[in-house]
Write an enzyme that holds these catalytic residues in place. Structure first.
Site, PDB file in Angstrom:
ATOM      1  N   ASP A  88       0.818  -1.209   0.000  1.00  0.00           N
ATOM      2  CA  ASP A  88       0.000   0.000   0.000  1.00  0.00           C
ATOM      3  C   ASP A  88       0.856   1.265   0.000  1.00  0.00           C
ATOM      4  O   ASP A  88       1.980   1.280   0.512  1.00  0.00           O
ATOM      5  CB  ASP A  88      -0.876   0.048   1.260  1.00  0.00           C
ATOM      6  CG  ASP A  88      -2.099  -0.833   1.166  1.00  0.00           C
ATOM      7  OD1 ASP A  88      -2.175  -1.658   0.230  1.00  0.00           O
ATOM      8  OD2 ASP A  88      -2.983  -0.709   2.041  1.00  0.00           O
ATOM      9  N   HIS A 233       3.695  -2.062   3.502  1.00  0.00           N
ATOM     10  CA  HIS A 233       3.804  -0.703   2.961  1.00  0.00           C
ATOM     11  C   HIS A 233       5.257  -0.460   2.565  1.00  0.00           C
ATOM     12  O   HIS A 233       6.131  -0.437   3.435  1.00  0.00           O
ATOM     13  CB  HIS A 233       3.407   0.344   4.010  1.00  0.00           C
ATOM     14  CG  HIS A 233       2.024   0.206   4.554  1.00  0.00           C
ATOM     15  ND1 HIS A 233       1.679  -0.754   5.476  1.00  0.00           N
ATOM     16  CD2 HIS A 233       0.893   0.935   4.302  1.00  0.00           C
ATOM     17  CE1 HIS A 233       0.394  -0.620   5.784  1.00  0.00           C
ATOM     18  NE2 HIS A 233      -0.108   0.383   5.077  1.00  0.00           N
TER      19      HIS A 233
END
Length: 276
Positions: A88, A233
């Site tokens: 992400d 992430h």
């Protein structure tokens, strides 16, 4: 380059704070029983597609279930221990190194990209993700919490990255991940209208709370199971260094890495529905 580093540090710090708040909020909602989210598993999507094929007499079963996974040939996740790596909030200054690792390990991933400060800052990395066989999807334009936005704002948050990704890659995204995993009926309706399915996760390293790569690796390995969707992430400094160890350890356990769409093949995620 120093200004970009400061910019990414600032973005990472902001998202750490938001993610920590989200974890507390989600726990509160779960304990209070104020919300119920209907989600669908990858196996349920595969099973439904196979049942439909059998009923139609098309024989799509095993053949239709095969999906191409990076340089690994075809994979049938109905009979193989598949797992999906997802990232992400990129692309970021760390994404080129991540793509190098994935290429070396022959592992496909699914990238849920942010627009402002990311897609518009690293367009060449968006193209590279697509060119190298990864699934490119949306994480909104500004990381706005969609459940706090009005319908027009939600549409704008979703349409802007879609248009940019399509312009850069020639492919319109079919998947999105709502910031903090927060979604509701209004978000579902607008996603249906825009042709987007919502994808959450089943494994989280909480890498927004630590830069300890060993801890990130351990958390992923502790939670991973068949048909898992791993949330990481690549904007955080400890995450990309953890990826080689995660890949190697899961491969030793017999897992095959696929993208989220490959995890569901021969079925497809339906716009407006939520998957994890």
């Amino acid at each position: 380059m120093p200004s970009l580093t400061r910019k990414m540090t600032k973005t990472g710090t902001r998202l750490r704070v938001l993610a920590t708040f989200a974890a507390a909020t989600s726990l509160t909602l779960a304990l209070s029983g104020c919300t119920k989210l209907e989600t669908h598993s990858p196996s349920s999507v595969r099973n439904a597609a196979d049942a439909s094929a059998a009923e139609a007499g098309t024989g799509a079963g095993a053949k239709g279930a095969q999906a191409r996974a990076g340089g690994l040939g075809t994979v049938d996740c109905a009979h193989t221990k598949c797992i999906a790596l997802t990232f992400d909030a990129g692309p970021s200054e760390n994404s080129a190194r991540l793509l190098d690792i994935l290429k070396e390990k022959q592992v496909p991933a699914t990238f849920f990209l942010l627009g402002k400060g990311h897609i518009d800052t690293y367009p060449e990395l968006v193209r590279r993700m697509s060119d190298e066989g990864h699934e490119v999807a949306s994480h909104t334009w500004t990381h706005k919490i969609l459940t706090d936005a009005d319908p027009d704002e939600i549409r704008d948050e979703l349409e802007r990255p879609n248009k940019e990704i399509e312009r850069l890659t020639g492919k319109r995204p079919t998947l999105m991940r709502p910031p903090q995993g927060r979604t509701d009926d209004t978000v579902h309706d607008i996603c249906r209208e825009l042709g987007l399915a919502e994808v959450l996760w089943s494994v989280t390293a909480k890498d927004y709370k630590t830069n300890d790569s060993d801890l990130i690796t351990g958390r992923v390995l502790d939670q991973s199971s068949r048909d898992g969707i791993i949330l990481l992430h690549d904007i955080y400094d400890g995450t990309v260094p953890a990826v080689p160890g995660i890949i190697d350890a899961l491969k030793k356990r017999g897992y095959v890495f696929v993208t989220v769409p490959q995890l569901m093949a021969p079925g497809k995620a339906e716009p407006g529905k939520v998957y994890r």
